[in-house]
Design a protein around this motif. Structure first.
Motif, PDB file in Angstrom:
ATOM      1  N   PHE A   1      23.721  10.368 -29.628  1.00  0.00           N
ATOM      2  CA  PHE A   1      23.606   8.416 -29.572  1.00  0.00           C
ATOM      3  C   PHE A   1      22.323   8.024 -29.293  1.00  0.00           C
ATOM      4  O   PHE A   1      22.367   7.241 -30.895  1.00  0.00           O
ATOM      5  CB  PHE A   1      25.380   7.828 -28.378  1.00  0.00           C
ATOM      6  N   MET A   2      21.718   8.456 -28.719  1.00  0.00           N
ATOM      7  CA  MET A   2      20.527   7.538 -28.389  1.00  0.00           C
ATOM      8  C   MET A   2      19.752   7.889 -29.403  1.00  0.00           C
ATOM      9  O   MET A   2      18.480   6.738 -29.389  1.00  0.00           O
ATOM     10  CB  MET A   2      20.277   7.934 -26.563  1.00  0.00           C
TER      11      MET A   2
ATOM     12  N   THR B   1      37.154   9.804 -30.295  1.00  0.00           N
ATOM     13  CA  THR B   1      37.671  10.635 -30.255  1.00  0.00           C
ATOM     14  C   THR B   1      37.289  11.992 -30.834  1.00  0.00           C
ATOM     15  O   THR B   1      37.734  12.596 -31.813  1.00  0.00           O
ATOM     16  CB  THR B   1      39.550  10.428 -31.011  1.00  0.00           C
ATOM     17  N   ASP B   2      36.513  11.046 -32.159  1.00  0.00           N
ATOM     18  CA  ASP B   2      35.473  11.950 -32.915  1.00  0.00           C
ATOM     19  C   ASP B   2      34.786  13.568 -32.061  1.00  0.00           C
ATOM     20  O   ASP B   2      33.909  12.835 -31.629  1.00  0.00           O
ATOM     21  CB  ASP B   2      34.146  11.241 -33.749  1.00  0.00           C
ATOM     22  N   LYS B   3      34.963  14.333 -32.295  1.00  0.00           N
ATOM     23  CA  LYS B   3      34.298  15.833 -31.947  1.00  0.00           C
ATOM     24  C   LYS B   3      32.894  15.498 -31.944  1.00  0.00           C
ATOM     25  O   LYS B   3      32.087  16.751 -31.650  1.00  0.00           O
ATOM     26  CB  LYS B   3      35.555  16.716 -31.942  1.00  0.00           C
ATOM     27  N   ASP B   4      32.450  15.098 -33.156  1.00  0.00           N
ATOM     28  CA  ASP B   4      31.374  15.059 -33.616  1.00  0.00           C
ATOM     29  C   ASP B   4      30.134  14.167 -33.333  1.00  0.00           C
ATOM     30  O   ASP B   4      29.173  13.479 -33.863  1.00  0.00           O
ATOM     31  CB  ASP B   4      30.824  15.849 -35.167  1.00  0.00           C
ATOM     32  N   CYS B   5      31.336  13.083 -32.630  1.00  0.00           N
ATOM     33  CA  CYS B   5      30.628  11.832 -32.063  1.00  0.00           C
ATOM     34  C   CYS B   5      29.401  11.827 -30.397  1.00  0.00           C
ATOM     35  O   CYS B   5      30.423  11.949 -29.457  1.00  0.00           O
ATOM     36  CB  CYS B   5      31.195  10.887 -32.336  1.00  0.00           C
ATOM     37  N   ALA B   6      28.108  12.380 -30.568  1.00  0.00           N
ATOM     38  CA  ALA B   6      28.015  12.282 -29.740  1.00  0.00           C
ATOM     39  C   ALA B   6      28.400  12.858 -27.711  1.00  0.00           C
ATOM     40  O   ALA B   6      28.341  13.593 -26.926  1.00  0.00           O
ATOM     41  CB  ALA B   6      27.981  11.129 -28.418  1.00  0.00           C
ATOM     42  N   SER B   7      28.709  14.608 -28.875  1.00  0.00           N
ATOM     43  CA  SER B   7      29.691  15.706 -27.945  1.00  0.00           C
ATOM     44  C   SER B   7      28.621  16.707 -27.883  1.00  0.00           C
ATOM     45  O   SER B   7      27.583  16.546 -28.575  1.00  0.00           O
ATOM     46  CB  SER B   7      31.301  16.129 -28.544  1.00  0.00           C
TER      47      SER B   7
ATOM     48  N   GLY C   1      28.395   3.980 -19.584  1.00  0.00           N
ATOM     49  CA  GLY C   1      28.489   4.680 -20.799  1.00  0.00           C
ATOM     50  C   GLY C   1      27.145   4.393 -22.015  1.00  0.00           C
ATOM     51  O   GLY C   1      26.790   3.169 -21.808  1.00  0.00           O
ATOM     52  N   TYR C   2      27.759   4.719 -23.438  1.00  0.00           N
ATOM     53  CA  TYR C   2      27.094   4.075 -24.676  1.00  0.00           C
ATOM     54  C   TYR C   2      27.245   2.786 -25.108  1.00  0.00           C
ATOM     55  O   TYR C   2      28.386   2.466 -24.938  1.00  0.00           O
ATOM     56  CB  TYR C   2      27.074   4.853 -25.557  1.00  0.00           C
ATOM     57  N   CYS C   3      25.729   2.032 -25.561  1.00  0.00           N
ATOM     58  CA  CYS C   3      26.515   0.874 -25.757  1.00  0.00           C
ATOM     59  C   CYS C   3      25.042   0.037 -27.151  1.00  0.00           C
ATOM     60  O   CYS C   3      24.013   1.049 -26.703  1.00  0.00           O
ATOM     61  CB  CYS C   3      26.857  -0.254 -25.237  1.00  0.00           C
ATOM     62  N   GLU C   4      24.690  -0.630 -27.645  1.00  0.00           N
ATOM     63  CA  GLU C   4      24.565  -1.312 -28.566  1.00  0.00           C
ATOM     64  C   GLU C   4      23.982  -2.631 -28.049  1.00  0.00           C
ATOM     65  O   GLU C   4      24.651  -3.497 -28.053  1.00  0.00           O
ATOM     66  CB  GLU C   4      24.573  -0.661 -29.726  1.00  0.00           C
ATOM     67  N   ALA C   5      22.511  -3.198 -28.387  1.00  0.00           N
ATOM     68  CA  ALA C   5      22.316  -4.079 -27.506  1.00  0.00           C
ATOM     69  C   ALA C   5      21.371  -4.628 -28.551  1.00  0.00           C
ATOM     70  O   ALA C   5      21.110  -4.196 -29.394  1.00  0.00           O
ATOM     71  CB  ALA C   5      21.087  -4.409 -26.626  1.00  0.00           C
TER      72      ALA C   5
END
Length: 457
Positions: A62-63, A98-104, A365-369
């Motif tokens: 994600f980052m 719920t996406d198994k491929d999102c930042a896991s 958790g993750y966020c966007e600024a």
């Protein structure tokens, strides 16, 4: 080259305990081990580093959304190591939404082609463990699960029962176990371990964990199963020199949450890094700019307040126009005061406001600024990925300069504002990894150079 990821079926299965044991066991066997941690974690990485004597690195899709930049954050650091060991985060398929491929952890393992050693909790189970392993091993056919380790088994007989079931009903090899052991339970705070700098007798704990790993896990067999061909990866970033810029950064028991990649990136760009301690130093060192990372200033609030001369030097640097950048704990320190259980401690006072400790997490958790003003990150409208994780709120009348949002499964689930800018000082609760977009770091360094030297460069 050997590499593997230690991933759990869920949070709380003892991933970190098992990881530390394996790191120590491999070190005892004479291997040079390069550790990594999936996700935005500063505490587990510090434990890894203590054992391996090599800085642990964060792997975070994600980052760091660009695949080439993510690959560089991994491959760059283990070229001279024998083994790369990655500790996962939460459960193997748990990430953002719920996406198994999102930042896991699974996402990282697939993008970097790392085989997974699955950790399961053996407490109060036997044959049902096979169903769990079967589910995890068939859920995503693109993922390689190379083996299983069973944690918290009651006895050797209990382990043999679980191992027999898993190997009867699946084709996954069981590589060993960790027994229940209250001697090595690591205390936690705020959903994570207590930082290593606050712990005593850690070397004794590490020694016990290493011995358990060597006695109960077939480490040689594990390494046989995770051999990988060497891979050469080049830097995706622009090589540019900002010498002779000097950046002071807070590094002591109160402030030590930094991405190692950020510090190395600065060094790669010719910046001289100068550590300083708000707890122990009399004043800031001479530098062009200053960086206050996160940490637990609330644990050291009295000592930070008592160091009056240092706080005065920070305020003076701000008033002189020296650029200052602060994340999370750094923001708390740059405010006027810090309130803990209705007791106030004086802080630096650049921002007219106080941090108030809260019993529950306020952001997690993750966020966007998105910036609402021109800032060290770039012009107004610059987007920055990051994460927030704090047990405090900053009460102030200062105007916020960031629009924040959290998205999950393509939908915005929370919006708020944050971040403060006064003169050349910028502070927010946001933790930022500069590999996400190298323009962020280049702009910050140009910002410093312009502030200190004008157009003379």
């Amino acid at each position: 080259m050997k590499e593997f990821m230690l991933a759990g079926v869920s949070s709380g299965v003892g991933k970190t305990t098992v990881t530390l044991g394996i790191l120590k066991g491999l070190a005892n066997m004479g291997y040079q081990v390069q550790p990594y941690k999936v996700g935005p974690d500063y505490i587990d990485t510090a434990y890894h580093s203590r054992i391996t004597k090599r800085p642990s690195r964060n792997l975070d899709s994600f980052m760091i959304p660009d695949k080439d930049s993510l690959a560089w954050s991994y491959y760059k650091w283990h070229q001279d190591a024998d083994v790369a060991v990655v500790e996962g985060v939460m459960g193997l398929f748990d990430g953002l939404g719920t996406d198994k491929d999102c930042a896991s952890s699974a996402d990282i393992a697939k993008k970097l082609n790392i085989p997974v050693i699955l950790i399961i909790d053996g407490k109060a189970t036997s044959t049902s463990a096979a169903a769990m392993v079967h589910g995890f091993s068939t859920f995503d056919p693109d993922l390689t699960i190379a083996g299983v380790i069973v944690n918290r088994v009651a006895s050797k007989n209990h382990y043999e029962l679980i191992k027999g079931a898993i190997e009867r009903y699946t084709d996954i090899e069981v590589l060993g176990y960790f027994p229940k052991n209250t001697e090595v339970e690591l205390p936690s705070r705020h959903l994570g371990l207590i930082p290593d700098v606050e712990m005593e007798n850690l070397e004794k704990t590490f020694a016990i964990l290493g011995r358990l790993a060597q006695d109960s896990i077939n480490l040689e067999r594990l390494l046989e199963k995770v051999e990988k061909k060497e891979q050469t990866v080049g830097t995706p970033f622009q090589v540019k020199s900002y010498a002779p810029l000097r950046l002071g950064y807070a590094m002591d028991d109160a402030f030590h949450f930094y991405y190692e990649d950020n510090l190395d990136f600065l060094t790669d760009l010719g910046v001289t890094l100068i550590p300083f301690s708000p707890l122990k130093d009399e004043s800031l060192p001479d530098a062009d700019a200053y960086y206050f990372g996160g940490g637990f200033p609330e644990i050291y609030a009295k000592d930070l307040m008592t160091n009056v001369s240092f706080r005065a030097s920070v305020l003076s640097a701000h008033e002189e126009g020296r650029p200052i950048y602060a994340e999370c704990g750094g923001l708390m320190y740059l405010g006027a005061s810090l309130e803990i259980e209705e007791e106030n401690y004086d802080m630096v006072g650049i921002f007219d406001g106080k941090s108030v400790m809260t019993p529950r997490l306020k952001r997690f958790g993750y966020c966007e600024a998105t910036t609402r003003v021109d800032s060290l990150f770039g012009p107004k409208g610059t987007k920055i990925r990051g994460h927030e994780f704090h047990h405090s709120v900053f009460e102030t009348q200062e105007e916020t300069v960031l629009n924040m949002e959290k998205s999950r499964d393509g939908e915005v689930v929370a919006e708020w504002t944050g971040g403060y800018q006064k003169g050349k000082t910028f502070a927010s609760y946001l933790h930022v990894h500069f590999y996400q977009k190298e323009a962020l770091l280049h702009h910050w360094l140009e910002y410093i150079r312009e502030a200190m030297y004008g157009n003379s460069h």
